[in-house]
Design an enzyme around this catalytic site. Structure first.
Site, PDB file in Angstrom:
ATOM      1  CE1 TYR A  91      35.170  49.560  44.557  1.00  0.00           C
ATOM      2  CE2 TYR A  91      36.233  50.148  42.500  1.00  0.00           C
ATOM      3  CZ  TYR A  91      35.461  49.280  43.237  1.00  0.00           C
ATOM      4  OH  TYR A  91      34.970  48.140  42.658  1.00  0.00           O
ATOM      5  CE  LYS A  94      33.010  51.549  41.604  1.00  0.00           C
ATOM      6  NZ  LYS A  94      33.051  50.162  41.160  1.00  0.00           N
ATOM      7  CD  GLU A 132      26.898  43.284  41.170  1.00  0.00           C
ATOM      8  OE1 GLU A 132      26.916  44.285  40.434  1.00  0.00           O
ATOM      9  OE2 GLU A 132      26.847  43.353  42.411  1.00  0.00           O
ATOM     10  CG  LEU A 187      28.111  49.201  41.870  1.00  0.00           C
ATOM     11  CD1 LEU A 187      28.282  49.741  43.286  1.00  0.00           C
ATOM     12  CD2 LEU A 187      29.436  49.248  41.136  1.00  0.00           C
TER      13      LEU A 187
HETATM   14  N1  PMP Z   1      29.057  45.558  39.529  1.00  0.00           N
HETATM   15  C1  PMP Z   1      30.196  45.446  40.244  1.00  0.00           C
HETATM   16  C2  PMP Z   1      30.244  44.446  41.359  1.00  0.00           C
HETATM   17  C3  PMP Z   1      31.305  46.264  39.951  1.00  0.00           C
HETATM   18  O1  PMP Z   1      32.436  46.146  40.671  1.00  0.00           O
HETATM   19  C4  PMP Z   1      31.236  47.166  38.861  1.00  0.00           C
HETATM   20  C5  PMP Z   1      32.416  48.009  38.458  1.00  0.00           C
HETATM   21  N2  PMP Z   1      33.061  48.606  39.488  1.00  0.00           N
HETATM   22  C6  PMP Z   1      30.030  47.243  38.134  1.00  0.00           C
HETATM   23  C7  PMP Z   1      28.967  46.423  38.498  1.00  0.00           C
HETATM   24  C8  PMP Z   1      29.880  48.185  36.971  1.00  0.00           C
HETATM   25  O2  PMP Z   1      29.757  49.511  37.411  1.00  0.00           O
HETATM   26  P1  PMP Z   1      30.206  50.724  36.473  1.00  0.00           P
HETATM   27  O3  PMP Z   1      29.459  50.572  35.200  1.00  0.00           O
HETATM   28  O4  PMP Z   1      29.791  51.929  37.236  1.00  0.00           O
HETATM   29  O5  PMP Z   1      31.674  50.595  36.299  1.00  0.00           O
END
Ligand code: PMP
Length: 286
Positions: free
Chosen positions: A33, A150, A182, A206
């Site tokens: 996603y 993701k 994270e 991620l």
């Molecule tokens: N880490 C994780 C585990 C996430 O789910 C997300 C957001 N989906 C992020 C980091 C941040 O990613 P982004 O800045 O691309 O939204």
């Protein structure tokens, strides 16, 4: 106004948006996603999200259901049809619906991947949490080892969110070998002696699209950035902390495991980065 949802080529009212019970997203969490923010009816960093989607798909040998140009058109069409001024667009690609439940991937020529997108209206630029800051707890990171992809298998992050709620907090930072990986749905940062410290990129986290943009802006503003793992003890001793994600931008963290950071109010570095991020991403929104 009924929300209009995109499902495999059609724009339909949400109560008519349906996928098969044999969809591999439903049976195996076999899907990926993206979440793209919308401000003033425009998409923030669409190119970054499209690139990461292509990478997630390729790491899982999943076919892209449409081209990235077509994907941009679908995003735009949903913004118009739903009159979305501010919020997010959620996109999900799964390996489609096979004839039966089978662990082996189906032949992509026979079973096309499935594509669903919907809008979520929400005030994100003027979030009250940006003024008060978030409280986080630390929990063990029990996710699989390919967090760089993701995928929609978000059960452990959901459990982490519930653990945070049960503790009267907003989110959980996940810990592996004493180091913060994270947040449940965001990248984690601390600030110590003016230095911005955030975990380096690897399969352990991620690769946040907001993270990439924020670090670029921080370096352009002559701030010092250190990309390395930091321990939870280091975090509790930091001057300030914050998270980033597409739906929260830059959000201050004011407490970790009950210990206030600095004076317990949002830090200056986080506030400045939030402002820069909002200004700069508005300029390049499409
Ligand atoms: N880490 C994780 C585990 C996430 O789910 C997300 C957001 N989906 C992020 C980091 C941040 O990613 P982004 O800045 O691309 O939204």
């Amino acid at each position: 106004m009924t929300r209009i949802v995109y499902v495999n080529g059609d724009y339909v009212p949400e109560d008519q948006a349906k996928v098969s019970v044999f969809d591999r997203g439903f049976l195996f969490a076999d899907g990926v996603y993206e979440v793209t923010s919308v401000l003033e009816g425009k998409l923030l960093d669409f190119a970054g999200h499209a690139r990461r989607l292509e990478r997630s798909l390729s790491e899982l040998d999943m076919a892209a259901p449409v081209t990235m140009d077509e994907l941009l058109e679908i995003h735009r069409e949903l913004v118009v049809r739903n009159d979305l001024q501010e919020g997010m667009i959620y996109l999900q690609v799964t390996r489609g619906a096979d004839a039966d439940r089978d662990f082996a991937f189906p032949d992509p020529d026979k079973v096309p991947s499935s594509l669903v997108l919907f809008t979520q209206a929400k005030s994100i630029a003027d979030s009250p949490a940006a003024k008060t800051g978030l409280k986080v707890i630390s929990i063990e990171d029990q996710r699989w080892a390919r967090r760089d992809i993701k995928t929609v298998q978000l059960l452990y992050p959901s459990m982490g969110k519930m653990m945070a709620k049960a503790a009267g907090c907003d989110d959980a930072w996940m810990i592996e070998d004493g180091h913060v990986t994270e947040g449940t749905s965001n990248n984690a940062y601390i600030v110590k002696d003016g230095k911005i410290i955030t975990r380096h990129l690897s399969n352990d986290i991620l690769h946040g699209i907001t993270r990439a943009a924020v670090l670029r802006f921080a370096k352009e503003a002559q701030m010092v950035v250190e990309e390395r793992a930091f321990t939870i003890d280091e975090a509790k001793d930091a001057d300030e902390a914050f998270i980033t994600s597409a739906s929260t931008f830059v959000m201050p963290v004011v407490e970790i495991d009950g210990a206030p950071l600095g004076d317990g109010t949002p830090g200056r570095v986080a506030a400045r980065l939030r402002e820069i991020y909002l200004d700069e991403s508005r300029k390049t929104a499409v």
